[in-house]
Design a protein around this motif. Structure first.
Motif, PDB file in Angstrom:
ATOM      1  N   GLY A  70       0.792  -1.223   0.000  1.00 29.28           N
ATOM      2  CA  GLY A  70       0.000   0.000   0.000  1.00 29.28           C
ATOM      3  C   GLY A  70       0.822   1.268   0.000  1.00 29.28           C
ATOM      4  O   GLY A  70       0.304   2.344  -0.304  1.00 29.28           O
ATOM      5  N   GLN A  71       2.098   1.175   0.314  1.00 31.24           N
ATOM      6  CA  GLN A  71       2.956   2.354   0.332  1.00 31.24           C
ATOM      7  C   GLN A  71       3.368   2.728  -1.083  1.00 31.24           C
ATOM      8  O   GLN A  71       3.708   1.868  -1.891  1.00 31.24           O
ATOM      9  CB  GLN A  71       4.196   2.074   1.181  1.00 31.24           C
ATOM     10  N   MET A  72       3.327   4.016  -1.412  1.00 29.91           N
ATOM     11  CA  MET A  72       3.764   4.485  -2.717  1.00 29.91           C
ATOM     12  C   MET A  72       5.244   4.846  -2.618  1.00 29.91           C
ATOM     13  O   MET A  72       5.647   5.618  -1.744  1.00 29.91           O
ATOM     14  CB  MET A  72       2.951   5.687  -3.164  1.00 29.91           C
ATOM     15  N   VAL A  73       6.053   4.284  -3.515  1.00 36.23           N
ATOM     16  CA  VAL A  73       7.503   4.422  -3.432  1.00 36.23           C
ATOM     17  C   VAL A  73       8.048   4.991  -4.739  1.00 36.23           C
ATOM     18  O   VAL A  73       7.689   4.524  -5.829  1.00 36.23           O
ATOM     19  CB  VAL A  73       8.157   3.052  -3.148  1.00 36.23           C
TER      20      VAL A  73
ATOM     21  N   VAL B  58      -0.121   3.177 -15.911  1.00 31.52           N
ATOM     22  CA  VAL B  58       0.030   2.152 -14.879  1.00 31.52           C
ATOM     23  C   VAL B  58       0.424   0.845 -15.546  1.00 31.52           C
ATOM     24  O   VAL B  58      -0.204   0.418 -16.517  1.00 31.52           O
ATOM     25  CB  VAL B  58      -1.264   1.974 -14.060  1.00 31.52           C
ATOM     26  N   VAL B  59       1.478   0.232 -15.038  1.00 27.47           N
ATOM     27  CA  VAL B  59       1.960  -1.053 -15.551  1.00 27.47           C
ATOM     28  C   VAL B  59       1.646  -2.146 -14.528  1.00 27.47           C
ATOM     29  O   VAL B  59       2.073  -2.060 -13.376  1.00 27.47           O
ATOM     30  CB  VAL B  59       3.468  -1.007 -15.836  1.00 27.47           C
ATOM     31  N   ASP B  60       0.914  -3.154 -14.960  1.00 26.92           N
ATOM     32  CA  ASP B  60       0.513  -4.294 -14.123  1.00 26.92           C
ATOM     33  C   ASP B  60      -0.321  -3.868 -12.910  1.00 26.92           C
ATOM     34  O   ASP B  60       0.206  -3.712 -11.803  1.00 26.92           O
ATOM     35  CB  ASP B  60       1.732  -5.099 -13.658  1.00 26.92           C
ATOM     36  N   PRO B  61      -1.634  -3.696 -13.097  1.00 20.67           N
ATOM     37  CA  PRO B  61      -2.495  -3.338 -11.953  1.00 20.67           C
ATOM     38  C   PRO B  61      -2.441  -4.351 -10.825  1.00 20.67           C
ATOM     39  O   PRO B  61      -2.755  -4.027  -9.684  1.00 20.67           O
ATOM     40  CB  PRO B  61      -3.900  -3.294 -12.574  1.00 20.67           C
ATOM     41  N   GLY B  62      -2.046  -5.583 -11.136  1.00 25.11           N
ATOM     42  CA  GLY B  62      -1.846  -6.569 -10.088  1.00 25.11           C
ATOM     43  C   GLY B  62      -3.089  -7.365  -9.767  1.00 25.11           C
ATOM     44  O   GLY B  62      -3.997  -7.506 -10.587  1.00 25.11           O
TER      45      GLY B  62
ATOM     46  N   GLY C 230      -6.040   2.641  -4.585  1.00 31.34           N
ATOM     47  CA  GLY C 230      -4.822   3.398  -4.306  1.00 31.34           C
ATOM     48  C   GLY C 230      -4.088   3.795  -5.567  1.00 31.34           C
ATOM     49  O   GLY C 230      -3.570   4.916  -5.683  1.00 31.34           O
ATOM     50  N   LEU C 231      -4.047   2.890  -6.542  1.00 32.82           N
ATOM     51  CA  LEU C 231      -3.431   3.224  -7.822  1.00 32.82           C
ATOM     52  C   LEU C 231      -4.223   4.309  -8.546  1.00 32.82           C
ATOM     53  O   LEU C 231      -3.639   5.242  -9.114  1.00 32.82           O
ATOM     54  CB  LEU C 231      -3.356   1.973  -8.710  1.00 32.82           C
ATOM     55  N   ALA C 232      -5.536   4.181  -8.522  1.00 35.18           N
ATOM     56  CA  ALA C 232      -6.387   5.157  -9.208  1.00 35.18           C
ATOM     57  C   ALA C 232      -6.243   6.552  -8.612  1.00 35.18           C
ATOM     58  O   ALA C 232      -6.393   7.557  -9.318  1.00 35.18           O
ATOM     59  CB  ALA C 232      -7.848   4.705  -9.153  1.00 35.18           C
ATOM     60  N   ALA C 233      -5.943   6.618  -7.320  1.00 32.93           N
ATOM     61  CA  ALA C 233      -5.798   7.906  -6.644  1.00 32.93           C
ATOM     62  C   ALA C 233      -4.457   8.576  -6.916  1.00 32.93           C
ATOM     63  O   ALA C 233      -4.245   9.731  -6.537  1.00 32.93           O
ATOM     64  CB  ALA C 233      -5.976   7.721  -5.133  1.00 32.93           C
ATOM     65  N   ALA C 234      -3.541   7.863  -7.580  1.00 35.27           N
ATOM     66  CA  ALA C 234      -2.193   8.391  -7.799  1.00 35.27           C
ATOM     67  C   ALA C 234      -2.136   9.426  -8.911  1.00 35.27           C
ATOM     68  O   ALA C 234      -1.133  10.133  -9.058  1.00 35.27           O
ATOM     69  CB  ALA C 234      -1.240   7.248  -8.112  1.00 35.27           C
ATOM     70  N   GLY C 235      -3.186   9.535  -9.719  1.00 38.66           N
ATOM     71  CA  GLY C 235      -3.198  10.500 -10.806  1.00 38.66           C
ATOM     72  C   GLY C 235      -4.176  10.081 -11.880  1.00 38.66           C
ATOM     73  O   GLY C 235      -4.791   9.012 -11.809  1.00 38.66           O
TER      74      GLY C 235
END
Length: 265
Positions: A10-13, A50-54, A63-68
């Motif tokens: 969950g941490q953005m790095v 986004v590469v590989d939503p997982g 969380g990925l969607a909120a990144a931009g």
């Protein structure tokens, strides 16, 4: 990023000048610490890729969607720890999903080897790198830092070596893919599992040396056990120290190496 500094899920790095990643909460013998979903963007104010939503984990995808603002979703290969959340992420963002295998495309065209994608404020070159799977691709970012970077999916890992999903993935293809990647020089390696690596060219040499060493062990086992030895017998001889959790992967590697030896004699 050193191995001891691997983040919590969950941490953005920040992984390079042009990339960040979010670690999915799916650790395991094959996924290591979990699957890293990468975000490519020249600016945090612009659109991103986004590469590989997982995996299909709602908190991870949100969380990925909120990144931009997501303009495009790319897939490195078909395995579910990379793709299970792709359709849901397409629904969340409206962004097209592109993969080498049309079965994993949603609103987007299949990827083509060598094509250059302009997205996220930068250039992304698609490189077909079969071997781990037949549909594996890597994404090269020539403008990412002084030496560029490459998102390798499972073709190159941050720790350990890649499993060949035989018979879909073959050692012949994998060795050719390593040769292809080695020509990119000292690019930063951004794998889907494990820590980042500094020098692609050096990593490729290490991978080739490991494969050559394993092939020598397979040849020696055949010399002792005979040409009719089974995959299980050779695995017992060559991979005797692997834990039970990865024994099936070891057997796949043995099968792939036996085929390689037959084809290359």
């Amino acid at each position: 990023m050193t191995e001891s500094a691997q983040p919590a899920p969950g941490q953005m790095v920040r992984s390079s000048p042009l990339t960040r990643y979010r670690l999915a909460d799916n650790p395991g013998p094959m996924s290591l610490d979990g699957t890293k979903s990468y975000i490519i963007a020249a600016s945090e104010e612009g659109t991103c890729v986004v590469v590989d939503p997982g995996p299909d984990q709602e908190d991870h995808l949100q969380g990925l969607a909120a990144a931009g603002e997501v303009a495009l979703i790319l897939i490195t290969h078909r395995h579910p720890d990379h793709t299970a959340g792709a359709e849901r992420f397409h629904q969340l963002t409206g962004a097209p999903v592109r993969a080498a295998d049309p079965a994993f495309c949603f609103g987007g065209e299949p990827l083509r080897d060598g094509e250059v994608i302009e997205a996220g404020g930068t250039q992304i070159q698609v490189l077909a790198t079969p071997g781990h799977t037949s549909d594996s691709v890597c994404f090269y970012l020539p403008r990412d830092g002084s030496n560029g970077s490459i998102l390798t999916g499972d073709t190159i890992l941050g720790r350990g070596t890649t499993v060949l999903d035989y018979p879909d993935g073959t050692l012949q293809d994998f060795m050719a893919s390593l040769d292809k990647l080695g020509k990119l020089g000292p690019a930063t390696v951004l794998p889907a599992h494990g820590p980042d690596l500094e020098n692609l060219e050096s990593v490729v040499l290490t991978y080739r040396d490991h494969r050559d060493e394993r092939l020598a062990q397979i040849r020696a086992a055949l010399g002792t056990l005979g040409e009719g030895a089974t995959v299980q017998e050779i695995t017992d001889a060559v991979y005797a120290d692997v834990p039970a959790s990865v024994r099936p992967a070891a057997e796949l590697s043995v099968a792939a190496q036996l085929e390689y030896l037959r084809v290359t004699r």
